[in-house]
Design a protein around this motif. Sequence first.
Motif, PDB file in Angstrom:
ATOM      1  N   UNK A 190     -10.406  41.791  46.047  1.00  0.00           N
ATOM      2  CA  UNK A 190      -9.491  42.973  46.279  1.00  0.00           C
ATOM      3  C   UNK A 190      -8.454  42.819  46.841  1.00  0.00           C
ATOM      4  N   UNK A 191      -7.356  43.583  46.334  1.00  0.00           N
ATOM      5  CA  UNK A 191      -6.013  43.474  46.961  1.00  0.00           C
ATOM      6  C   UNK A 191      -5.410  44.744  47.093  1.00  0.00           C
ATOM      7  N   UNK A 192      -4.416  44.933  48.209  1.00  0.00           N
ATOM      8  CA  UNK A 192      -4.140  46.335  48.487  1.00  0.00           C
ATOM      9  C   UNK A 192      -2.675  46.431  47.738  1.00  0.00           C
ATOM     10  N   UNK A 193      -2.474  47.444  46.819  1.00  0.00           N
ATOM     11  CA  UNK A 193      -1.258  47.365  46.004  1.00  0.00           C
ATOM     12  C   UNK A 193      -0.532  48.717  46.212  1.00  0.00           C
ATOM     13  N   UNK A 194       0.595  48.933  45.940  1.00  0.00           N
ATOM     14  CA  UNK A 194       1.543  50.021  46.062  1.00  0.00           C
ATOM     15  C   UNK A 194       1.266  50.947  44.649  1.00  0.00           C
ATOM     16  N   UNK A 195       0.592  51.983  44.741  1.00  0.00           N
ATOM     17  CA  UNK A 195       0.598  52.701  43.494  1.00  0.00           C
ATOM     18  C   UNK A 195       1.135  54.057  43.323  1.00  0.00           C
ATOM     19  N   UNK A 196       0.946  54.905  42.626  1.00  0.00           N
ATOM     20  CA  UNK A 196       1.390  56.207  42.453  1.00  0.00           C
ATOM     21  C   UNK A 196       0.255  56.996  42.196  1.00  0.00           C
ATOM     22  N   UNK A 348      -1.054  53.925  48.328  1.00  0.00           N
ATOM     23  CA  UNK A 348      -1.681  52.546  48.668  1.00  0.00           C
ATOM     24  C   UNK A 348      -3.038  52.696  48.566  1.00  0.00           C
ATOM     25  N   UNK A 349      -3.491  51.704  47.459  1.00  0.00           N
ATOM     26  CA  UNK A 349      -4.845  51.685  47.219  1.00  0.00           C
ATOM     27  C   UNK A 349      -5.450  50.212  46.998  1.00  0.00           C
ATOM     28  N   UNK A 350      -6.726  49.783  47.103  1.00  0.00           N
ATOM     29  CA  UNK A 350      -7.474  48.716  46.661  1.00  0.00           C
ATOM     30  C   UNK A 350      -7.867  48.608  45.271  1.00  0.00           C
ATOM     31  N   UNK A 351      -7.184  47.662  44.767  1.00  0.00           N
ATOM     32  CA  UNK A 351      -7.379  47.052  43.359  1.00  0.00           C
ATOM     33  C   UNK A 351      -8.181  45.580  43.195  1.00  0.00           C
ATOM     34  N   UNK A 352      -9.048  45.796  42.096  1.00  0.00           N
ATOM     35  CA  UNK A 352      -9.746  44.619  41.737  1.00  0.00           C
ATOM     36  C   UNK A 352      -8.906  43.444  40.996  1.00  0.00           C
ATOM     37  N   UNK A 353      -8.835  42.187  41.257  1.00  0.00           N
ATOM     38  CA  UNK A 353      -8.041  41.502  40.378  1.00  0.00           C
ATOM     39  C   UNK A 353      -9.305  40.133  40.162  1.00  0.00           C
ATOM     40  N   UNK A 354      -9.094  39.523  38.931  1.00  0.00           N
ATOM     41  CA  UNK A 354      -9.993  38.562  38.513  1.00  0.00           C
ATOM     42  C   UNK A 354      -9.631  37.244  39.369  1.00  0.00           C
ATOM     43  N   UNK A 355     -10.426  36.706  39.863  1.00  0.00           N
ATOM     44  CA  UNK A 355     -10.300  35.659  40.753  1.00  0.00           C
ATOM     45  C   UNK A 355      -9.576  34.519  39.959  1.00  0.00           C
ATOM     46  N   UNK A 356     -10.078  34.313  38.629  1.00  0.00           N
ATOM     47  CA  UNK A 356      -9.595  33.162  37.817  1.00  0.00           C
ATOM     48  C   UNK A 356      -8.257  33.410  37.081  1.00  0.00           C
TER      49      UNK A 356
END
Length: 460
Positions: A190-196, A348-356
């Motif tokens: 989970x990463x915090x990203x700047x979104x719209x 600003x929200x949390x987005x899931x990224x693939x670990x690999x």
Amino acid sequence: MELTKSFDHRLAERKWYAHWLEKKYFNSKPDGREPYTVVMPPPNVTGILHMGHCLNNTIQDILVRRARMQGKNACWVPGTDHASIATEAKVVQMLREKGINKSTLSRDEFLKYAWEWKEQYGGIILQQLRKLGCSADWDRTTFTMDPVYYNAVISVFVDLHNKGYIYRGKRMINWDPKAKTALSDEEVVRKEVNSKLYFLRYHLSDEKGNLISFPPLGNGGITIATVRPETILGDSAIAVNPNDERYKHLHGKFAFVPLINRRIPIITDDYVEMDFGTGALKITPAHDKNDYQIGEKHGLEIIDTMNDDGTMSEAAQLYVGDDRFEVRKKIVKELDAKGHLVKVEDYTNQVGFSERTDVVVEDRLSLQWWVDMKKLYKPALKAVIDEEIKFYPAKFKNLYRNWMENIRDWCISRQLWWGHRIPAWYDDEGNVYVAKDKLQASCYKPKELTRPAYSLKLTA
């Protein structure tokens, strides 16, 4: 003999490590001494060691050497892990650099390249561990896809399935569009990203089911807020909180999905937060875990608008074949041009990224294999509650308890060619038979059995 002005540690390390190996000081065989065994957490065969491996293995080495000096029969078992997702991604990248597309290869052809990769990089990792001075019993070196290990994994899978701990079911999963495989929750970062945050207005339906167009000033309709406007093409409903006075006149009414004009119901659910966005929530069951639960509760249609590579599917009706993030740019422009875009805010929200693969993970409804964790967690929790196992610091005991009591079923299947292959066979009627081999499976069903060309894989 003349001493050098500076100590050459490289020469000393090579000399003494070679001496230790020659004398087999690290080897271990069962005898009358008290045993002390450590199994090395196997590093992935995807490259070279990093600082985490250095710390981890140094701590293990200290413990093993101390036990050895105390007269215990110390055995440190080394090995490497096949790392299914990471390794397959590396092999696919290597093939791409050679101008070879994975889709043009058969399973056996691809696995030939994968084994070559393993031999090259797995060997480097083992040599690096020796360079660190690890006092492991190298005669016991194991790879997680060695025949003995593989057979053990398959046997355990069959046993757990027969006991009801492993099942096959269609549920929401984390999907990696680059590796084109399911992921467990632990493989999502989970990463915090700047979104719209896009505010979109939907047309309403009149009593006869006809679309009510917006008035000239652009008011009317019902407005929702979303960070993923490309998913509106899979909307099945709009939900509002039943206690929200703003929308009580719309309970049981209908709206139309922008651009494609699919008629969807306006439902009520306590899950909707009245103070977030507009208080009206688009429900897209195929592309959000929470939306899926609401969809199940209200019997909503599930519309999967995305292909396994992150492009839009035929069900989306628009932008078919275009990448999801390109569609986001295109659909916002079209929504704006047709009067559906009310405003855009930074968010600003949390987005899931693939670990690999480090790509954004998609929520997706998929048929996978699962471990029923609700049946397995109780003994592990009891051991900690009864302090048979203690946590240091002790405060983590409650954290562990909370985690275990709220644990979710574990998705263990992967859509890969590299890794342990799930021991499941299928007949022409769609029935599934879990067995160690095809001969054993045939005992359950005498008809012709097959395994899918692109079958599931079990991670170690």
